[in-house]
Write an enzyme that holds these catalytic residues in place. Structure first.
Site, PDB file in Angstrom:
ATOM      1  N   ARG A 145      67.806  16.349   9.943  1.00 51.05           N
ATOM      2  CA  ARG A 145      67.697  15.370  11.135  1.00 51.05           C
ATOM      3  C   ARG A 145      66.630  16.100  11.873  1.00 51.05           C
ATOM      4  O   ARG A 145      66.660  17.425  12.172  1.00 51.05           O
ATOM      5  CB  ARG A 145      68.804  14.994  10.869  1.00 51.05           C
ATOM      6  CG  ARG A 145      69.719  14.576   9.952  1.00 51.05           C
ATOM      7  CD  ARG A 145      71.203  13.858  10.131  1.00 51.05           C
ATOM      8  NE  ARG A 145      71.516  13.726  11.422  1.00 51.05           N
ATOM      9  CZ  ARG A 145      72.739  12.689  12.258  1.00 51.05           C
ATOM     10  NH1 ARG A 145      73.576  13.472  11.458  1.00 51.05           N
ATOM     11  NH2 ARG A 145      72.547  12.528  13.268  1.00 51.05           N
ATOM     12  N   ARG A 189      72.371  22.443   9.912  1.00 53.86           N
ATOM     13  CA  ARG A 189      72.863  21.826   8.735  1.00 53.86           C
ATOM     14  C   ARG A 189      71.710  20.866   7.707  1.00 53.86           C
ATOM     15  O   ARG A 189      70.507  20.813   8.689  1.00 53.86           O
ATOM     16  CB  ARG A 189      73.751  20.191   9.624  1.00 53.86           C
ATOM     17  CG  ARG A 189      73.900  18.734   9.208  1.00 53.86           C
ATOM     18  CD  ARG A 189      74.776  18.020   8.928  1.00 53.86           C
ATOM     19  NE  ARG A 189      73.765  17.598  10.271  1.00 53.86           N
ATOM     20  CZ  ARG A 189      74.492  16.870  11.563  1.00 53.86           C
ATOM     21  NH1 ARG A 189      76.034  15.888  10.919  1.00 53.86           N
ATOM     22  NH2 ARG A 189      74.023  16.463  12.722  1.00 53.86           N
ATOM     23  N   ARG A 232      71.848  13.906  22.740  1.00 54.56           N
ATOM     24  CA  ARG A 232      73.342  13.909  21.729  1.00 54.56           C
ATOM     25  C   ARG A 232      74.851  14.192  22.226  1.00 54.56           C
ATOM     26  O   ARG A 232      75.404  12.841  22.775  1.00 54.56           O
ATOM     27  CB  ARG A 232      73.208  14.669  20.186  1.00 54.56           C
ATOM     28  CG  ARG A 232      71.907  13.661  19.937  1.00 54.56           C
ATOM     29  CD  ARG A 232      71.904  13.656  18.279  1.00 54.56           C
ATOM     30  NE  ARG A 232      72.494  13.945  17.443  1.00 54.56           N
ATOM     31  CZ  ARG A 232      73.060  14.836  16.081  1.00 54.56           C
ATOM     32  NH1 ARG A 232      71.675  15.739  15.953  1.00 54.56           N
ATOM     33  NH2 ARG A 232      73.884  14.809  15.840  1.00 54.56           N
TER      34      ARG A 232
HETATM   35  P1  AP5 Z   1      79.319  16.589   9.914  1.00 54.17           P
HETATM   36  O1  AP5 Z   1      80.729  16.823   9.569  1.00 54.17           O
HETATM   37  O2  AP5 Z   1      77.444  16.359   9.414  1.00 54.17           O
HETATM   38  O3  AP5 Z   1      78.989  16.718  11.359  1.00 54.17           O
HETATM   39  P2  AP5 Z   1      78.952  15.130  12.480  1.00 54.17           P
HETATM   40  O4  AP5 Z   1      80.514  14.740  13.078  1.00 54.17           O
HETATM   41  O5  AP5 Z   1      79.239  13.914  11.303  1.00 54.17           O
HETATM   42  O6  AP5 Z   1      77.827  14.915  13.129  1.00 54.17           O
HETATM   43  P3  AP5 Z   1      76.110  14.040  13.240  1.00 54.17           P
HETATM   44  O7  AP5 Z   1      75.786  14.560  13.459  1.00 54.17           O
HETATM   45  O8  AP5 Z   1      77.010  13.030  11.705  1.00 54.17           O
HETATM   46  O9  AP5 Z   1      77.258  13.224  14.479  1.00 54.17           O
HETATM   47  P4  AP5 Z   1      76.683  12.162  14.814  1.00 54.17           P
HETATM   48  O10 AP5 Z   1      77.616  11.426  15.539  1.00 54.17           O
HETATM   49  O11 AP5 Z   1      75.844  12.811  16.171  1.00 54.17           O
HETATM   50  O12 AP5 Z   1      75.632  11.448  14.323  1.00 54.17           O
HETATM   51  P5  AP5 Z   1      75.047   9.757  13.771  1.00 54.17           P
HETATM   52  O13 AP5 Z   1      74.572   9.687  12.609  1.00 54.17           O
HETATM   53  O14 AP5 Z   1      76.947   9.264  14.005  1.00 54.17           O
HETATM   54  O15 AP5 Z   1      79.303  18.662  10.497  1.00 54.17           O
HETATM   55  C1  AP5 Z   1      77.959  18.901  11.005  1.00 54.17           C
HETATM   56  C2  AP5 Z   1      77.600  20.213  10.258  1.00 54.17           C
HETATM   57  O16 AP5 Z   1      78.580  21.377  11.036  1.00 54.17           O
HETATM   58  C3  AP5 Z   1      77.053  21.032   9.171  1.00 54.17           C
HETATM   59  O17 AP5 Z   1      76.375  21.647   8.935  1.00 54.17           O
HETATM   60  C4  AP5 Z   1      78.154  20.887   8.387  1.00 54.17           C
HETATM   61  O18 AP5 Z   1      78.395  22.090   7.276  1.00 54.17           O
HETATM   62  C5  AP5 Z   1      79.308  21.780   9.400  1.00 54.17           C
HETATM   63  N1  AP5 Z   1      80.432  21.917   9.637  1.00 54.17           N
HETATM   64  C6  AP5 Z   1      81.114  20.956   9.597  1.00 54.17           C
HETATM   65  N2  AP5 Z   1      82.957  21.090   9.838  1.00 54.17           N
HETATM   66  C7  AP5 Z   1      82.800  22.589   9.940  1.00 54.17           C
HETATM   67  C8  AP5 Z   1      83.683  23.503  10.476  1.00 54.17           C
HETATM   68  N3  AP5 Z   1      85.125  22.930  10.184  1.00 54.17           N
HETATM   69  N4  AP5 Z   1      83.487  25.055  10.591  1.00 54.17           N
HETATM   70  C9  AP5 Z   1      81.930  25.088  10.084  1.00 54.17           C
HETATM   71  N5  AP5 Z   1      80.916  24.317  10.134  1.00 54.17           N
HETATM   72  C10 AP5 Z   1      81.766  23.020  10.253  1.00 54.17           C
HETATM   73  O19 AP5 Z   1      74.213   9.248  15.115  1.00 54.17           O
HETATM   74  C11 AP5 Z   1      73.437   9.988  14.600  1.00 54.17           C
HETATM   75  C12 AP5 Z   1      71.915   8.686  16.055  1.00 54.17           C
HETATM   76  O20 AP5 Z   1      72.329   7.167  15.568  1.00 54.17           O
HETATM   77  C13 AP5 Z   1      73.079   8.395  17.094  1.00 54.17           C
HETATM   78  O21 AP5 Z   1      72.286   9.385  18.033  1.00 54.17           O
HETATM   79  C14 AP5 Z   1      72.166   7.383  17.395  1.00 54.17           C
HETATM   80  O22 AP5 Z   1      71.043   7.245  18.276  1.00 54.17           O
HETATM   81  C15 AP5 Z   1      72.698   6.368  16.467  1.00 54.17           C
HETATM   82  N6  AP5 Z   1      73.777   5.997  16.511  1.00 54.17           N
HETATM   83  C16 AP5 Z   1      74.945   5.972  15.031  1.00 54.17           C
HETATM   84  N7  AP5 Z   1      75.600   5.084  15.684  1.00 54.17           N
HETATM   85  C17 AP5 Z   1      75.657   4.499  16.863  1.00 54.17           C
HETATM   86  C18 AP5 Z   1      76.233   3.572  17.289  1.00 54.17           C
HETATM   87  N8  AP5 Z   1      77.474   3.024  17.152  1.00 54.17           N
HETATM   88  N9  AP5 Z   1      75.796   3.345  18.433  1.00 54.17           N
HETATM   89  C19 AP5 Z   1      74.866   3.473  18.880  1.00 54.17           C
HETATM   90  N10 AP5 Z   1      73.819   4.365  18.102  1.00 54.17           N
HETATM   91  C20 AP5 Z   1      74.131   5.012  16.684  1.00 54.17           C
END
Ligand code: AP5
Length: 207
Positions: free
Chosen positions: A154, A128, A165
């Site tokens: 990232r 990504r 994660r």
């Molecule tokens: P993408 O759409 O970016 O996936 P995503 O589900 O949004 O993944 P994230 O990594 O952003 O989710 P996350 O929940 O781990 O991270 P967050 O930022 O919330 O797609 C991923 C990849 O796949 C891309 O390359 C895309 O092009 C590809 N793709 C998409 N669809 C596809 C398909 N159909 N086929 C093939 N490829 C595809 O959190 C990050 C960190 O922040 C956490 O670890 C934590 O430390 C903190 N945090 C955030 N929110 C909280 C909370 N509520 N509580 C506690 N800690 C938190």
């Protein structure tokens, strides 16, 4: 009519990718706690202890996240609804959201679970890249970024962090599924396939 929707799914399941479609469809803002934390990191305003937790792939403590959401939901653009992406992530966060919504006289419309098997997720995440200027999400193989884009790789998308994660999702976030199922709000969407195919399934699930 308000639209309040939660997107839940393991890291890399496509929440950010699909959020764009839901937000356009309902004319609501995307509220991603991950994006908010990363924006604070870039601005240099994120508490270093939360930065270290985030970069390690673990979850930031509930109190800090709930405070962040409480502040965000006071903003004017949320009055007609919003999409929550990456929040809640624990049962205490879900309970805090229930309390916040009930104080405002609002109710959740749907919780959409993007279902993708674990073996597909690591490959999606390590490849990504996010365009820092537009926020657009790319994949080096399936959806390559345009030439000259200012890309972010990232810190938590390295293979060992991805596994942390995934474990955090299984240990802490998966418990939300029975929580929302018991409230008859959960809709499961198969997240495997081309992004457009997943969007079509989401549209049907939200109809
Ligand atoms: P993408 O759409 O970016 O996936 P995503 O589900 O949004 O993944 P994230 O990594 O952003 O989710 P996350 O929940 O781990 O991270 P967050 O930022 O919330 O797609 C991923 C990849 O796949 C891309 O390359 C895309 O092009 C590809 N793709 C998409 N669809 C596809 C398909 N159909 N086929 C093939 N490829 C595809 O959190 C990050 C960190 O922040 C956490 O670890 C934590 O430390 C903190 N945090 C955030 N929110 C909280 C909370 N509520 N509580 C506690 N800690 C938190």
């Amino acid at each position: 009519m308000t639209h309040i929707v939660i997107l839940v799914g393991p890291p890399g399941s496509g929440k950010g990718t699909q959020a764009e479609f839901i937000c356009k469809k309902f004319g609501i803002p995307q509220i991603s706690t991950g994006d908010m934390l990363r924006a604070a990191k870039r601005a240099g305003t994120l508490d270093p202890k939360y930065l270290a937790i985030m970069d390690s792939g673990k979850l930031v403590p509930d109190e800090a996240i709930i405070e962040l959401i409480d502040g965000r939901l006071k903003e004017d653009d949320t009055k007609d609804g919003f999409l929550l992406d990456g929040f809640p992530r624990t049962v205490p966060q879900a309970e805090a959201l229930d309390a916040l919504l009930s104080k405002k006289g609002l109710k959740l419309d749907a919780v959409v679970q993007l279902d993708v098997p674990r073996e597909l997720l690591e490959e999606r995440l390590v490849n990504r890249r996010t365009d820092l200027n537009t926020g657009k999400i790319y994949h080096l193989l399936y959806n390559p970024p345009p030439e000259g884009a200012k890309l972010e790789h990232r810190a938590d998308d390295m293979p060992d962090k991805v596994r942390t994660r995934q474990s955090a999702y299984e240990a802490q976030t998966a418990a939300l599924l029975p929580y929302y199922e018991a409230k008859a709000l959960l809709r499961r969407v198969d997240g495997v396939g081309k992004p457009d195919e997943v969007t079509a399934r989401l549209e049907a699930a939200l109809a």
